[in-house]
Scaffold this motif. Structure first.
Motif, PDB file in Angstrom:
ATOM      1  N   UNK A 126       0.709  -1.345  -0.227  1.00 14.19           N
ATOM      2  CA  UNK A 126      -0.124  -0.223   0.227  1.00 14.19           C
ATOM      3  C   UNK A 126       0.734   1.218  -0.014  1.00 14.19           C
ATOM      4  N   UNK A 127       2.268   1.138   1.007  1.00 14.11           N
ATOM      5  CA  UNK A 127       2.457   2.260   0.927  1.00 14.11           C
ATOM      6  C   UNK A 127       3.462   2.834  -0.286  1.00 14.11           C
ATOM      7  N   UNK A 128       4.193   1.499  -1.185  1.00  8.10           N
ATOM      8  CA  UNK A 128       4.159   1.738  -2.528  1.00  8.10           C
ATOM      9  C   UNK A 128       3.472   1.992  -2.959  1.00  8.10           C
ATOM     10  N   UNK A 129       2.152   1.787  -3.650  1.00 11.54           N
ATOM     11  CA  UNK A 129       1.413   2.058  -4.160  1.00 11.54           C
ATOM     12  C   UNK A 129       1.108   3.468  -3.609  1.00 11.54           C
ATOM     13  N   UNK A 130       0.709   3.987  -2.842  1.00  6.13           N
ATOM     14  CA  UNK A 130       1.008   5.499  -2.611  1.00  6.13           C
ATOM     15  C   UNK A 130       1.913   6.192  -3.289  1.00  6.13           C
ATOM     16  N   UNK A 131       3.628   5.870  -3.210  1.00  9.54           N
ATOM     17  CA  UNK A 131       4.328   6.584  -3.360  1.00  9.54           C
ATOM     18  C   UNK A 131       4.405   6.445  -5.101  1.00  9.54           C
ATOM     19  N   UNK A 132       4.089   5.808  -4.994  1.00  5.61           N
ATOM     20  CA  UNK A 132       3.828   5.631  -6.429  1.00  5.61           C
ATOM     21  C   UNK A 132       3.027   6.236  -7.789  1.00  5.61           C
ATOM     22  N   UNK A 133       1.744   6.724  -6.637  1.00  3.38           N
ATOM     23  CA  UNK A 133       0.358   7.741  -7.661  1.00  3.38           C
ATOM     24  C   UNK A 133       1.431   9.460  -6.567  1.00  3.38           C
ATOM     25  N   UNK A 134       2.121   9.401  -6.105  1.00  2.58           N
ATOM     26  CA  UNK A 134       2.342  10.763  -5.525  1.00  2.58           C
ATOM     27  C   UNK A 134       3.257  10.767  -7.030  1.00  2.58           C
ATOM     28  N   UNK A 135       4.291   9.984  -7.739  1.00  2.00           N
ATOM     29  CA  UNK A 135       5.078   9.990  -8.663  1.00  2.00           C
ATOM     30  C   UNK A 135       3.874  10.439  -9.481  1.00  2.00           C
ATOM     31  N   UNK A 136       3.141  10.621 -10.078  1.00  2.00           N
ATOM     32  CA  UNK A 136       2.114  10.023 -10.975  1.00  2.00           C
ATOM     33  C   UNK A 136       2.266   9.071 -11.561  1.00  2.00           C
ATOM     34  N   UNK A 137       2.086   8.047 -10.915  1.00  2.00           N
ATOM     35  CA  UNK A 137       2.981   6.703 -11.925  1.00  2.00           C
ATOM     36  C   UNK A 137       0.613   6.279 -12.010  1.00  2.00           C
ATOM     37  N   UNK A 138       0.933   5.499 -13.281  1.00  4.30           N
ATOM     38  CA  UNK A 138      -0.533   4.688 -13.302  1.00  4.30           C
ATOM     39  C   UNK A 138      -0.138   3.724 -12.365  1.00  4.30           C
ATOM     40  N   UNK A 144      14.581  -6.314  -1.667  1.00  4.34           N
ATOM     41  CA  UNK A 144      13.744  -5.124  -0.514  1.00  4.34           C
ATOM     42  C   UNK A 144      13.797  -6.324   1.039  1.00  4.34           C
ATOM     43  N   UNK A 145      14.740  -5.221   1.478  1.00  5.06           N
ATOM     44  CA  UNK A 145      14.917  -6.547   2.597  1.00  5.06           C
ATOM     45  C   UNK A 145      15.162  -5.526   3.911  1.00  5.06           C
ATOM     46  N   UNK A 146      13.417  -5.274   4.064  1.00  5.41           N
ATOM     47  CA  UNK A 146      13.304  -4.453   5.812  1.00  5.41           C
ATOM     48  C   UNK A 146      13.566  -5.523   7.094  1.00  5.41           C
ATOM     49  N   UNK A 186       7.968  -2.604  15.323  1.00  7.40           N
ATOM     50  CA  UNK A 186       9.111  -2.172  14.176  1.00  7.40           C
ATOM     51  C   UNK A 186       8.868  -1.020  13.655  1.00  7.40           C
ATOM     52  N   UNK A 187       9.382  -0.290  12.724  1.00  5.02           N
ATOM     53  CA  UNK A 187       9.298   0.929  12.567  1.00  5.02           C
ATOM     54  C   UNK A 187       7.795   1.641  12.041  1.00  5.02           C
ATOM     55  N   UNK A 188       7.719   2.776  11.727  1.00  4.46           N
ATOM     56  CA  UNK A 188       6.638   3.101  11.027  1.00  4.46           C
ATOM     57  C   UNK A 188       6.987   3.185   9.472  1.00  4.46           C
ATOM     58  N   UNK A 189       6.322   2.673   9.511  1.00  9.16           N
ATOM     59  CA  UNK A 189       5.743   2.700   7.515  1.00  9.16           C
ATOM     60  C   UNK A 189       6.012   3.780   6.761  1.00  9.16           C
ATOM     61  N   UNK A 190       5.794   4.911   7.321  1.00 12.74           N
ATOM     62  CA  UNK A 190       6.052   6.512   6.515  1.00 12.74           C
ATOM     63  C   UNK A 190       7.205   6.330   5.501  1.00 12.74           C
ATOM     64  N   UNK A 191       8.279   6.417   6.352  1.00 15.73           N
ATOM     65  CA  UNK A 191       9.639   6.254   5.153  1.00 15.73           C
ATOM     66  C   UNK A 191       9.693   4.983   3.705  1.00 15.73           C
ATOM     67  N   UNK A 192       8.943   4.005   3.889  1.00 15.29           N
ATOM     68  CA  UNK A 192       9.585   3.132   2.744  1.00 15.29           C
ATOM     69  C   UNK A 192       9.017   2.828   1.743  1.00 15.29           C
ATOM     70  N   UNK A 193       8.351   3.455   1.339  1.00 15.60           N
ATOM     71  CA  UNK A 193       8.046   3.871  -0.401  1.00 15.60           C
ATOM     72  C   UNK A 193       8.931   4.864  -0.873  1.00 15.60           C
ATOM     73  N   UNK A 194       9.797   6.017   0.097  1.00 12.71           N
ATOM     74  CA  UNK A 194      10.288   6.572  -0.368  1.00 12.71           C
ATOM     75  C   UNK A 194      12.144   6.253  -0.736  1.00 12.71           C
ATOM     76  N   UNK A 195      12.157   5.089   0.423  1.00 10.56           N
ATOM     77  CA  UNK A 195      13.139   4.674   0.708  1.00 10.56           C
ATOM     78  C   UNK A 195      13.417   3.464  -0.943  1.00 10.56           C
ATOM     79  N   UNK A 196      12.014   2.939  -1.385  1.00 11.83           N
ATOM     80  CA  UNK A 196      12.197   2.327  -2.503  1.00 11.83           C
ATOM     81  C   UNK A 196      12.442   2.042  -3.119  1.00 11.83           C
TER      82      UNK A 196
END
Ligand SMILES: NC(=O)c1ccc[n+]([C@@H]2O[C@H](COP(=O)([O-])OP(=O)(O)OC[C@H]3O[C@@H](n4cnc5c(N)ncnc54)[C@H](O)[C@@H]3O)[C@@H](O)[C@H]2O)c1
Length: 284
Positions: free
Chosen positions: A20-32, A186-188, A234-244
């Motif tokens: 979900x975080x990856x999908x949000x980051x993709x949308x933020x970057x104006x991806x389909x 990805x190895x979190x 665990x760590x909060x999810x907020x930074x995950x999309x950006x890191x990936x």
């Protein structure tokens, strides 16, 4: 890949947690964004959320343990968007417990969910990306559990070590043939997601048989409590999309978000090189 706008990302397990975080980051970057999941309610939530974001997206109800569903996901993606630029092979589950106690159904469930799923994604999407002959990227979500081991959840370690081995070998093959497809694994470490509740979303064929005494046992209950504890702390999810996405931009293969595990990875490699036996006292 440096430019994301207008390109197409497919995310398995996109209704919750890391996907979900990856999908949000993709949308933020104006991806389909194509958001695939077995969680119907989760997909409904994502529908309203992404509509609110004005994103160009599609949700697909599917099961990553079925090869034909992976093919259906690719077909729907191509039918709607005509291309695929990034694949996030992300959906996964966890199973705790000792290998000699686990119902065979649980072993099948985790291997199909965490390992076959990744192989299916690569098998279906690589030929499509190759035919496109454009710059593409594949991110397989493994875990730091693919680089180290501990006594906790042997079947989880098995699948995540398999994921990393598969990713590395496929990446070599793509390099060998001069492919434009880049890869990352990805190895979190622990991230606050809904992973400890994955049993709620099991495919029908792997549903828990509550009559099986294993599920009344202390081992099962302790496993659930331990898993809930490590995921919720665990760590909060907020930074995950950006890191990936940063790693995709940098064409970085290994994505490690939890530096505290680096000495343990180093120690494991050293033990192997020194032929030193694994010692459970390390974890006490
Ligand atoms: N959360 C962590 O601490 C952590 C750490 C390392 C790696 N991971 C890995 O990250 C990935 C995502 O997990 P998460 O933590 O976000 O958990 P999550 O449970 O929050 O999300 C996983 C998503 O995958 C979906 N899914 C599960 N089985 C599926 C199937 N058969 N078909 C389609 N979708 C399916 C679920 O419905 C869910 O939406 C997994 O591969 C997991 O092993 C998680």
């Amino acid at each position: 890949m440096k430019e994301f706008k207008g390109k197409v990302a497919v995310v398995t397990g996109g209704a919750n947690g890391i996907g979900h975080a990856l999908a949000q980051e993709a949308a933020k970057r104006e991806m389909k964004v194509v958001i695939a999941d077995i969680d119907k309610e989760g997909l409904d939530r994502v529908e309203s959320e992404f509509k609110g974001l004005n994103a160009d997206f599609m949700t697909v109800y599917m099961d990553v343990t079925e090869y034909s569903d992976m093919e259906m996901l690719a077909k729907k993606t191509i039918d709607k968007y005509g291309q695929v630029d990034i694949l996030f092979n992300n959906a996964g589950v966890s199973v705790m417990g000792a290998i000699w106690e686990l119902p065979i159904n649980d072993i099948d469930y985790i291997i199909h969910s965490n390992l076959y799923s990744v192989a299916y994604g690569l098998r279906v999407f690589i030929p499509i990306m190759e035919k496109q002959n454009t710059d593409c990227h594949i991110v397989n979500t493994a875990s730091v559990a693919g680089l180290i081991t501990s006594p906790g959840a042997p079947t989880y370690f098995m699948t995540k070590h398999g994921n990393i081995g598969l990713s590395e070998a496929v990446n070599y093959q793509l390099q060998e043939k001069g492919s434009k497809i880049k890869m990352s694994v990805f190895c979190p470490g622990f991230v606050q997601t809904d992973l400890h509740n994955c049993d709620k979303r099991r495919p029908e064929k792997f549903k828990i048989d509550w009559e099986d005494p294993y599920y009344q046992s202390e081992s099962y209950k302790e496993g659930y409590i331990k898993n809930t504890h490590v995921i919720t702390t665990g760590i909060p999810i907020d930074s995950i999309g950006m890191s990936v996405f940063q790693a995709i931009e940098d064409e970085q293969f290994y994505i490690l978000t939890h530096p505290q595990y680096l000495p343990i990875i180093g120690m494991r490699v050293k033990n192997v090189l020194d032929m030193k036996n694994p010692d459970v006292n390390f974890f006490k």
